[in-house]
Design a protein around this motif. Structure first.
Motif, PDB file in Angstrom:
ATOM      1  N   SER A  72      11.502  -4.295  -6.145  1.00  0.00           N
ATOM      2  CA  SER A  72      10.769  -3.044  -5.942  1.00  0.00           C
ATOM      3  C   SER A  72       9.314  -3.343  -5.572  1.00  0.00           C
ATOM      4  O   SER A  72       8.845  -4.476  -5.682  1.00  0.00           O
ATOM      5  CB  SER A  72      10.804  -2.190  -7.212  1.00  0.00           C
ATOM      6  OG  SER A  72       9.988  -2.771  -8.212  1.00  0.00           O
ATOM      7  N   LEU A  73       8.619  -2.299  -5.175  1.00  0.00           N
ATOM      8  CA  LEU A  73       7.212  -2.416  -4.792  1.00  0.00           C
ATOM      9  C   LEU A  73       6.363  -2.940  -5.943  1.00  0.00           C
ATOM     10  O   LEU A  73       5.485  -3.786  -5.753  1.00  0.00           O
ATOM     11  CB  LEU A  73       6.691  -1.056  -4.322  1.00  0.00           C
ATOM     12  CG  LEU A  73       5.197  -0.905  -4.083  1.00  0.00           C
ATOM     13  CD1 LEU A  73       4.744  -1.866  -3.001  1.00  0.00           C
ATOM     14  CD2 LEU A  73       4.876   0.514  -3.694  1.00  0.00           C
TER      15      LEU A  73
ATOM     16  N   ALA B  99       7.228  -6.756  -6.568  1.00  0.00           N
ATOM     17  CA  ALA B  99       6.783  -7.679  -5.517  1.00  0.00           C
ATOM     18  C   ALA B  99       6.031  -6.904  -4.441  1.00  0.00           C
ATOM     19  O   ALA B  99       6.628  -6.445  -3.477  1.00  0.00           O
ATOM     20  CB  ALA B  99       7.980  -8.394  -4.915  1.00  0.00           C
ATOM     21  N   PRO B 100       4.708  -6.752  -4.596  1.00  0.00           N
ATOM     22  CA  PRO B 100       3.951  -6.019  -3.572  1.00  0.00           C
ATOM     23  C   PRO B 100       3.869  -6.764  -2.236  1.00  0.00           C
ATOM     24  O   PRO B 100       3.643  -6.158  -1.205  1.00  0.00           O
ATOM     25  CB  PRO B 100       2.573  -5.852  -4.196  1.00  0.00           C
ATOM     26  CG  PRO B 100       2.490  -6.856  -5.274  1.00  0.00           C
ATOM     27  CD  PRO B 100       3.879  -7.148  -5.721  1.00  0.00           C
ATOM     28  N   ILE B 101       4.078  -8.080  -2.267  1.00  0.00           N
ATOM     29  CA  ILE B 101       4.098  -8.879  -1.038  1.00  0.00           C
ATOM     30  C   ILE B 101       5.484  -9.489  -0.911  1.00  0.00           C
ATOM     31  O   ILE B 101       5.993 -10.118  -1.842  1.00  0.00           O
ATOM     32  CB  ILE B 101       3.029  -9.995  -1.060  1.00  0.00           C
ATOM     33  CG1 ILE B 101       1.640  -9.386  -1.166  1.00  0.00           C
ATOM     34  CG2 ILE B 101       3.145 -10.863   0.188  1.00  0.00           C
ATOM     35  CD1 ILE B 101       0.540 -10.406  -1.318  1.00  0.00           C
ATOM     36  N   PHE B 102       6.087  -9.288   0.248  1.00  0.00           N
ATOM     37  CA  PHE B 102       7.432  -9.786   0.525  1.00  0.00           C
ATOM     38  C   PHE B 102       7.306 -10.807   1.645  1.00  0.00           C
ATOM     39  O   PHE B 102       6.800 -10.490   2.710  1.00  0.00           O
ATOM     40  CB  PHE B 102       8.303  -8.597   0.945  1.00  0.00           C
ATOM     41  CG  PHE B 102       9.735  -8.939   1.148  1.00  0.00           C
ATOM     42  CD1 PHE B 102      10.206  -9.211   2.419  1.00  0.00           C
ATOM     43  CD2 PHE B 102      10.610  -8.982   0.089  1.00  0.00           C
ATOM     44  CE1 PHE B 102      11.536  -9.519   2.622  1.00  0.00           C
ATOM     45  CE2 PHE B 102      11.938  -9.284   0.286  1.00  0.00           C
ATOM     46  CZ  PHE B 102      12.411  -9.554   1.554  1.00  0.00           C
TER      47      PHE B 102
ATOM     48  N   THR C 217      14.633  -3.543   3.475  1.00  0.00           N
ATOM     49  CA  THR C 217      13.683  -3.431   2.369  1.00  0.00           C
ATOM     50  C   THR C 217      12.894  -2.125   2.396  1.00  0.00           C
ATOM     51  O   THR C 217      11.887  -1.999   1.711  1.00  0.00           O
ATOM     52  CB  THR C 217      12.712  -4.624   2.367  1.00  0.00           C
ATOM     53  OG1 THR C 217      12.058  -4.691   3.631  1.00  0.00           O
ATOM     54  CG2 THR C 217      13.436  -5.927   2.082  1.00  0.00           C
TER      55      THR C 217
ATOM     56  N   PRO D 114       8.694  -1.880   5.042  1.00  0.00           N
ATOM     57  CA  PRO D 114       7.376  -2.221   4.497  1.00  0.00           C
ATOM     58  C   PRO D 114       6.344  -2.369   5.602  1.00  0.00           C
ATOM     59  O   PRO D 114       6.672  -2.404   6.784  1.00  0.00           O
ATOM     60  CB  PRO D 114       7.628  -3.564   3.812  1.00  0.00           C
ATOM     61  CG  PRO D 114       8.722  -4.175   4.614  1.00  0.00           C
ATOM     62  CD  PRO D 114       9.597  -3.022   5.036  1.00  0.00           C
TER      63      PRO D 114
ATOM     64  N   ALA E 134      -1.883  -5.306  -1.951  1.00  0.00           N
ATOM     65  CA  ALA E 134      -1.060  -5.844  -3.037  1.00  0.00           C
ATOM     66  C   ALA E 134      -1.555  -5.380  -4.403  1.00  0.00           C
ATOM     67  O   ALA E 134      -0.758  -5.180  -5.318  1.00  0.00           O
ATOM     68  CB  ALA E 134      -1.042  -7.364  -2.977  1.00  0.00           C
TER      69      ALA E 134
ATOM     70  N   GLN F 167       5.127  -2.174   0.405  1.00  0.00           N
ATOM     71  CA  GLN F 167       5.163  -3.633   0.367  1.00  0.00           C
ATOM     72  C   GLN F 167       4.660  -4.182   1.704  1.00  0.00           C
ATOM     73  O   GLN F 167       4.763  -3.532   2.734  1.00  0.00           O
ATOM     74  CB  GLN F 167       6.592  -4.126   0.166  1.00  0.00           C
ATOM     75  CG  GLN F 167       7.074  -4.036  -1.258  1.00  0.00           C
ATOM     76  CD  GLN F 167       8.514  -4.497  -1.384  1.00  0.00           C
ATOM     77  OE1 GLN F 167       9.366  -4.074  -0.613  1.00  0.00           O
ATOM     78  NE2 GLN F 167       8.769  -5.336  -2.358  1.00  0.00           N
TER      79      GLN F 167
END
Length: 159
Positions: free
Chosen positions: A77-78, A81-84, A101, A104, A149, A157
């Motif tokens: 989820s956001l 993990a704010p950075i994918f 996803t 994002p 982030a 994301q």
């Protein structure tokens, strides 16, 4: 097989063009009269429209092109993990990851935003723009990704 190619190729091309025009239409509606293009996150119905319609249209587009993708496991989820991170970040397969996803934000060349049709679709994802002419661009990109982030879910994301 030749007959299938003669029939399927134009049919797929027409479907792809139609899906791209629909994606452009939904991206245009979602970003129409949005204040602070790129500096303020899309919220409410605008963000939901991008997440649902563009994700569905992108999946459909790849299905029409002959790709079927299955996700194993749980997508983070956001807030988890704010950075994918996706590698190698050099092909159209990044679009599959984006669709799976929830569309994002992405890091993209600033020049891509001025491309007809694709530029509007890309703008609706609220990308982090990288300018190759700006010497401070790398630093600004890192700052922007960090800001997004640490926004606690305000921004989507970043891939």
């Amino acid at each position: 097989t030749v007959l299938q190619g003669i029939i399927l190729l134009p049919l797929r091309a027409i479907c792809i063009a139609f899906i791209l025009l629909l994606a452009w239409l939904f991206a245009s509606i979602a970003t129409f009269r949005h204040h602070g293009k790129g500096s303020v996150p899309l919220k409410g119905w605008r963000r939901r429209m991008i997440q649902t319609t563009l994700s569905c249209l992108t999946r459909t587009l790849f299905f029409v092109m002959g790709f079927q993708v299955k996700v194993k496991g749980k997508i983070a989820s956001l807030l988890e993990a704010p950075i994918f991170v996706a590698a190698p970040h050099s092909s159209f397969f990044d679009a599959i990851i984006s669709a799976l996803t929830g569309m994002p934000s992405i890091v993209s060349r600033a020049e891509n935003l001025s491309t007809p049709v694709f530029g509007t679709i890309l703008s609706s994802l609220q990308p982090v723009s990288v300018s190759r002419q700006d010497p401070d661009s790398r630093k600004n990109t890192v700052t922007e990704i960090t800001k997004r982030a640490l926004s606690r879910g305000q921004w989507p994301q970043v891939i």
